[in-house]
Motif scaffolding. Structure first.
Motif, mmCIF file in Angstrom:
data_model
loop_
_atom_site.group_PDB
_atom_site.id
_atom_site.type_symbol
_atom_site.label_atom_id
_atom_site.label_comp_id
_atom_site.label_asym_id
_atom_site.label_seq_id
_atom_site.Cartn_x
_atom_site.Cartn_y
_atom_site.Cartn_z
ATOM 1 N N ILE A 178 0.993 -1.281 -0.187
ATOM 2 C CA ILE A 178 -0.298 0.261 0.261
ATOM 3 C C ILE A 178 0.948 1.234 0.300
ATOM 4 C CG2 ILE A 178 -1.834 1.869 1.155
ATOM 5 C CD1 ILE A 178 -2.213 -1.365 2.640
ATOM 6 N N CYS A 185 3.561 3.854 -6.632
ATOM 7 C CA CYS A 185 3.208 2.617 -6.155
ATOM 8 C C CYS A 185 3.478 0.938 -7.220
ATOM 9 C CB CYS A 185 1.698 3.039 -7.081
ATOM 10 S SG CYS A 185 0.927 3.342 -5.251
ATOM 11 N N VAL A 198 -1.613 -1.775 -4.070
ATOM 12 C CA VAL A 198 -2.863 -0.205 -4.229
ATOM 13 C C VAL A 198 -2.936 1.069 -3.313
ATOM 14 C CG1 VAL A 198 -4.943 -0.714 -3.234
ATOM 15 C CG2 VAL A 198 -3.937 -2.640 -2.896
ATOM 16 N N ASP A 199 -3.181 2.026 -4.048
ATOM 17 C CA ASP A 199 -2.928 3.742 -3.394
ATOM 18 C C ASP A 199 -3.614 4.232 -2.826
ATOM 19 O OD1 ASP A 199 -2.711 6.422 -3.580
ATOM 20 O OD2 ASP A 199 -2.074 6.764 -6.175
ATOM 21 N N HIS A 200 -3.302 4.564 -1.483
ATOM 22 C CA HIS A 200 -4.258 4.709 -0.938
ATOM 23 C C HIS A 200 -5.339 5.620 -0.756
ATOM 24 C CE1 HIS A 200 -1.719 7.629 2.187
ATOM 25 N NE2 HIS A 200 -0.589 7.031 1.611
ATOM 26 N N HIS A 201 -4.088 6.467 -1.523
ATOM 27 C CA HIS A 201 -4.893 8.408 -2.087
ATOM 28 C C HIS A 201 -7.298 8.094 -2.373
ATOM 29 C CE1 HIS A 201 -1.928 9.795 0.248
ATOM 30 N NE2 HIS A 201 -0.983 9.965 -1.214
ATOM 31 N N ALA A 202 -6.895 5.933 -3.254
ATOM 32 C CA ALA A 202 -7.402 6.693 -4.597
ATOM 33 C C ALA A 202 -8.945 6.744 -3.585
ATOM 34 C CB ALA A 202 -7.395 5.295 -5.233
ATOM 35 N N PHE A 205 -10.466 3.077 -2.374
ATOM 36 C CA PHE A 205 -8.981 2.365 -1.762
ATOM 37 C C PHE A 205 -8.979 1.365 -1.269
ATOM 38 C CE2 PHE A 205 -6.440 2.014 2.138
ATOM 39 C CZ PHE A 205 -5.826 0.560 1.462
ATOM 40 N N LYS A 208 -10.175 -1.769 -3.451
ATOM 41 C CA LYS A 208 -8.966 -2.114 -4.276
ATOM 42 C C LYS A 208 -8.276 -2.687 -3.261
ATOM 43 C CE LYS A 208 -8.931 -0.104 -8.242
ATOM 44 N NZ LYS A 208 -10.648 0.936 -8.541
ATOM 45 N N LEU A 209 -8.622 -2.514 -2.338
ATOM 46 C CA LEU A 209 -7.009 -3.472 -1.590
ATOM 47 C C LEU A 209 -7.869 -4.996 -1.187
ATOM 48 C CD1 LEU A 209 -4.680 -3.720 0.602
ATOM 49 C CD2 LEU A 209 -6.270 -3.458 2.384
ATOM 50 N N VAL A 228 -6.094 3.010 6.458
ATOM 51 C CA VAL A 228 -5.280 1.902 6.046
ATOM 52 C C VAL A 228 -5.919 0.512 6.623
ATOM 53 C CG1 VAL A 228 -3.411 0.522 5.502
ATOM 54 C CG2 VAL A 228 -3.555 3.200 4.649
#
Ligand SMILES: NC(=O)c1ccc[n+]([C@@H]2O[C@H](COP(=O)([O-])OP(=O)(O)OC[C@H]3O[C@@H](n4cnc5c(N)ncnc54)[C@H](OP(=O)(O)O)[C@@H]3O)[C@@H](O)[C@H]2O)c1
Length: 342
Positions: A178, A185, A198-202, A205, A208-209, A228
């Motif tokens: 992450i 990423c 996986v981008d935690h700003h998305a 998120f 996606k996780l 997160v």
């Protein structure tokens, strides 16, 4: 370059919330003279680490708080400029704890001689230093990843997270990183070789996780907390292991910020029903033999090209306060160090 005076950065005031540049003060002082049994260290590289935010606070923690006016603490790579100690020679390159200053005295305790032929000396502050050791002892003692298991690591492009993920892959796990933003990423996936990132700003998120972990999560290496952790908790499998290494998303919070809605009962229910092990740890909790083993094993992985790293280098001691403030907001990209000398 030799500096005629000792430039140093001291704690000017205790930060409240996000630190400000004015919480630090740059001072000039005479270069100290080593007494018999001492060496004078000339700092080349200073490590900036998240724990420094804890040390400038006077809240109770695992370490003593710094006092106002103290030179900021920090791990350093330094050159022995003058030696009046039988074990150290002028020109030795040493891992040391000289802090945020150009020169410091040492009686030799805690110094480790570095061999610049073996690895760039600054790696002793990162991949082959405290952050690398943290990854090694936390993942292997507490996480105990097994081949085929899913290991998730937060702050995956950083000093600790990058090593956690690479070791987990060496141990045969499927590794999900992450990280914050497309550049980090891409680095985690393409340069470090994680299976998924996986981008935690998305905005999506959490979803996606979940998609990245179709078999759930067996080991989660916690570096961050906050949103997160919220996305990770529902995905933890029965008997999941969680080495709690860091909570950087909360480091600028004071006690009042921690008084949110009480989610502890719901969290404890998850921990009990899924028999999850959470264990906090500090890198120095483990026996010295593990550090020796780590240096041997990690050195070999580096020679074999299995362990890679990235440094984020800031030039000049005066830049250290802004760089530390940025570290606590994710502005660094890789192990953050300050080039103090040439
Ligand atoms: N227990 C121990 O003994 C021990 C020892 C060393 C380090 N640690 C802990 O390990 C963690 C990582 O340390 P490190 O030295 O390797 O640092 P790092 O990962 O090199 O840098 C910190 C990273 O944390 C992420 N971050 C920063 N602020 C954040 C925020 N507000 N919300 C979410 N993410 C944020 C950023 O990555 P993204 O942009 O990718 O989010 C940033 O690049 C820290 O929590 C640190 O305290 C613990």
């Amino acid at each position: 370059m030799t500096h005629p005076q000792n430039l140093r950065v001291v704690l000017a005031s205790r930060p409240v919330g996000r630190p400000k540049a004015t919480d630090f003060r740059v001072e000039r002082a005479p270069i100290p003279e080593p007494a018999e049994g001492q060496v004078l260290l000339e700092v080349q590289t200073l490590s900036l680490d998240p724990y420094m935010r804890w040390r400038v606070s006077d809240e109770k923690s695992y370490a003593e708080p710094m006092q106002i006016g103290d030179v900021m603490v920090g791990g350093t790579v330094a050159r022995v400029k003058t030696s009046r100690h039988p074990d150290w020679r002028e020109g030795d390159i040493v891992l040391s704890s000289a802090g945020w200053q150009h020169y410091a005295l040492s009686d030799g305790s805690g110094l480790r001689r570095l061999d610049p032929e073996m690895a760039p000396p600054s790696t002793a502050l990162g991949v082959l230093g405290m952050p690398g050791l943290t990854a090694y002892v936390g993942l292997l003692n507490i996480g105990q990843p097994k081949p085929g298991e899913t290991v998730v690591v937060a702050a995956a492009s950083g000093a600790v997270g990058s090593v956690v993920g690479q070791i987990a892959r060496i141990k045969g796990a499927r590794v999900v990183g992450i990280a914050g933003g497309p550049q980090k990423c891409a680095f985690v996936k393409e340069e470090l070789g994680f299976d998924v990132v996986v981008d935690h700003h998305a905005p999506d998120f959490a979803q996606k996780l979940a998609e990245a972990c179709p078999d759930g999560i067996d080991v989660y290496f916690e570096n961050v907390s906050g949103h997160v952790w919220d996305a990770v908790l529902p995905l933890l499998n029965d008997f999941a292991r969680v080495p709690v290494c860091g909570l950087i998303a909360n480091y600028n919070d004071g006690p009042a910020d921690r008084r949110g809605p009480d989610r502890l009962p719901a969290t404890m229910r998850e921990i009990l029903s899924r028999r999850i092990t959470l264990q906090g740890f500090i890198v120095f909790d483990f026996p010295k033999e593990q550090e020796d083993e780590f240096l041997r094993v990690a050195g070999q992985w580096i020679r074999e090209g299995k362990l890679r790293w990235r440094e984020d280098v800031v030039d000049g001691l005066e830049q250290a306060p802004e760089a530390l403030i940025g570290l606590l907001e994710g502005k660094n990209f890789g192990k953050l160090v300050v080039r103090v000398g040439d």
